[in-house]
Design a protein around this motif. Structure first.
Motif: not given
Length: 302
Positions: A233-247
């Motif tokens: 998940v990328r939020v423009a101008g903020v950063g990136r992350s990845r979801t856990n097992k529950l999404g």
């Protein structure tokens, strides 16, 4: 109350979620009217974003554009925050619905009349730049000596040189018309910010995500409404992350505002160019196999 001339809050909200193309004739009339109002008040403004792109590249309003884009710079050409209040009051007297939204980078006034939206953004200069949605930095020097052009039978100001401005805003291929897909070109110009959300290997379920550096959470679901583990998940101008097992993942939103996001997993990728997000909400993303691009205000709240 709903206004008969499309100058109301309902029309404004619809313009964000549906984004109907403008009626070119109506848009031209409103742009001339806006110019007259601004000039009567002595307020300097310029054409920006899609309206500037149409004026320079196409010599007309882009027929699939969904609004008119005007801009001013706070601290240049006599424009102050007090100026904004005067302008808004005058537009309301002329039959427009107007709403003001503020963030660290600009004060935006959304105005509706005849079911057509005019967005007047008043930018703050920060580190010799202004920031265009969704996080594109543009040198402030392009706005110190604006250029006058002929457009729709009148004189308008644009950034100077306009070609450099449009390259900063839309990328190297700005001369190529794109009814869809331009959003990704814009997002490629936006650097990720200092906020880094939790990764997929951390426990970031809906119940225990912390909000020490910002707020907001997102759950990513696939076509069958099943949670996706490891979606980026990328939020423009903020950063990136990845979801856990529950999404779930944390968004680390620095404030309540409009954001552009990119959701990627496996072979799936979708740009959500226009989402109004708040720090205290958990949002749900549901993939749609029939959607190729261009969905707006997609996320629902949990």
């Amino acid at each position: 109350m709903v206004s008969s001339n499309g100058a109301d809050e309902a029309a404004l909200e619809r313009s964000y979620s549906v984004a109907p193309p403008v009626d070119v004739a109506i848009a031209e009339g409103l742009l001339r009217e806006a110019k007259q109002i601004m000039e009567q008040l002595g307020v300097v403004f310029f054409l920006r974003q899609g309206t500037c792109l149409g004026a320079i590249r196409d010599k007309g309003i882009i027929p699939w554009d969904d609004d008119l884009d005007l801009g001013s710079i706070i601290g240049l050409h006599g424009v102050t925050e007090k100026t904004i209040d005067t302008v808004v009051s005058t537009f309301r007297d002329e039959g427009y619905f107007a709403r003001i939204e503020r963030n660290d980078h600009y004060i935006n006034v959304s105005m509706m009349k005849s079911s057509t939206r005019i967005d007047w953004a008043c930018y703050r200069i920060v580190d010799h730049s202004i920031v265009h949605y969704p996080g594109v930095r543009i040198p402030a020097r392009l706005f110190t000596r604006l250029k006058e052009i002929d457009f729709i039978g009148a004189k308008f100001l644009v950034p100077n040189p306009p070609e450099e401005y449009l390259r900063h805003k839309y990328g190297a291929t700005w001369m190529t018309p794109k009814k869809v897909g331009f959003e990704k070109d814009v997002l490629d110009l936006v650097a990720d910010g200092p906020y880094l959300a939790a990764g997929a290997d951390r426990d970031v379920s809906s119940k225990n995500i912390g909000c020490s550096r910002g707020g907001g959470k997102l759950r990513v679901l696939d076509y069958e409404s099943k949670p996706i583990f490891g979606a980026e998940v990328r939020v423009a101008g903020v950063g990136r992350s990845r979801t856990n097992k529950l999404g779930y993942t944390k968004l680390n939103l620095p404030g309540d505002d409009w954001y552009a996001l990119v959701i990627k997993y496996d072979s799936h990728e979708e740009v959500l160019y226009q989402e109004n997000l708040t720090q205290d909400q958990t949002y749900i993303y549901r993939a749609d196999p029939s959607a190729v691009s261009g969905r707006l205000c997609v996320l629902s709240t949990e």
